[in-house]
Design a protein around this motif. Sequence first.
Motif, PDB file in Angstrom:
ATOM      1  N   PRO A 211       0.775  -1.335  -0.034  1.00 60.08           N
ATOM      2  CA  PRO A 211      -0.266   0.058   0.082  1.00 60.08           C
ATOM      3  C   PRO A 211       0.948   1.240   0.010  1.00 60.08           C
ATOM      4  O   PRO A 211       1.962   1.303   0.657  1.00 60.08           O
ATOM      5  CB  PRO A 211      -0.881  -0.096   1.309  1.00 60.08           C
ATOM      6  N   THR A 241      -6.467  -2.426   0.453  1.00 62.01           N
ATOM      7  CA  THR A 241      -5.549  -3.859   0.115  1.00 62.01           C
ATOM      8  C   THR A 241      -5.234  -3.812  -1.390  1.00 62.01           C
ATOM      9  O   THR A 241      -5.956  -3.879  -2.183  1.00 62.01           O
ATOM     10  CB  THR A 241      -6.575  -4.958   0.582  1.00 62.01           C
ATOM     11  N   GLY A 242      -3.744  -3.788  -1.670  1.00 59.69           N
ATOM     12  CA  GLY A 242      -3.367  -3.949  -2.696  1.00 59.69           C
ATOM     13  C   GLY A 242      -3.426  -2.597  -3.562  1.00 59.69           C
ATOM     14  O   GLY A 242      -3.441  -2.638  -4.791  1.00 59.69           O
TER      15      GLY A 242
END
Length: 316
Positions: A211, A241-242
């Motif tokens: 992140p 997330t991601g």
Amino acid sequence: MKHPTFRIILALVSLHHVTGSIQVGRIGTNDNTFKALPRHFWHEISSPFTELPDDDLEEESEESTTHDPYPFFDDANMTANVTTQLGNDVYLHCRVNDLRERTVSWVRRKGDEIHLITVGRHTYSSDSRYSLQYQPPNNWQLLIQYANERDEGHYECQISSYPPLVYLVYLIVVVPKVEIVDERGVATVDKFYKAGSTIELKCIISKVPQPTSYVTWKHGLRMLNYDTSRGGISVKTDLLTGGAMSRLYIANANRYDSGNYTCALADIAQATVSVHVLNGENPAAMQHGGSTKWRPLTSTTATLLLLVLLACSSVR
């Protein structure tokens, strides 16, 4: 351990001391000279002869089985997957134990082709982004700077043993995805706003291994994240997330706010949208601070409408 010849010499010397003389040609098994010797004399001379060959074989066996320790990798699996982001520096680790006089090399495998990168601490690749960074006590790590999509693939850390030992590394280079989306979450390239409304642009960053909040907004070439000259501009970025989600707000829009707006993840990936601020004209579409008033006719819809009108006129 004394040699048998040495034992024989000792025996002859002993005979000389016992008998006073040695006549080799006359010595026989029935000669009285031997009868005069103590009975334990022959045992002391002959017993080492019977034991000597076994001792020598043991010593030779020990010498033949002694060798340097065989090298081995810290990672018993001898394989690894490494993931990095486009533009990042990445290290491929290769930890070797008991290397001694052997050499570590890095190669790149592309199908049937093998490209030499490093041998020992020397780099042979023509790509200056590659280098060997040795980290004591045993890490022969390969550094790849500013990783790009072409760097993705198979790498091998090899030890010059017999047979050779190979540690396999597969590098994955993730290319982040950046999109400016509308209220439905669909990527868009045009946004229309009425003068005096608030411009709200939403940017979605995905496919990021770690992140990050380093998201920038630009109007043309002007950075907006820390702009205070106009006033009414704010940027809010939330980590996901991601990836991340970033919003740009511009209050009290005017015609000078029209133009191209770019959302970028560092210098890696970006997306651009064209903003149109209208003063009561008949726009193709109009957003008022995020709410859609009506949608434009697409080319397909317009074509169908034209065909319907033509059909109706022909019926008449």
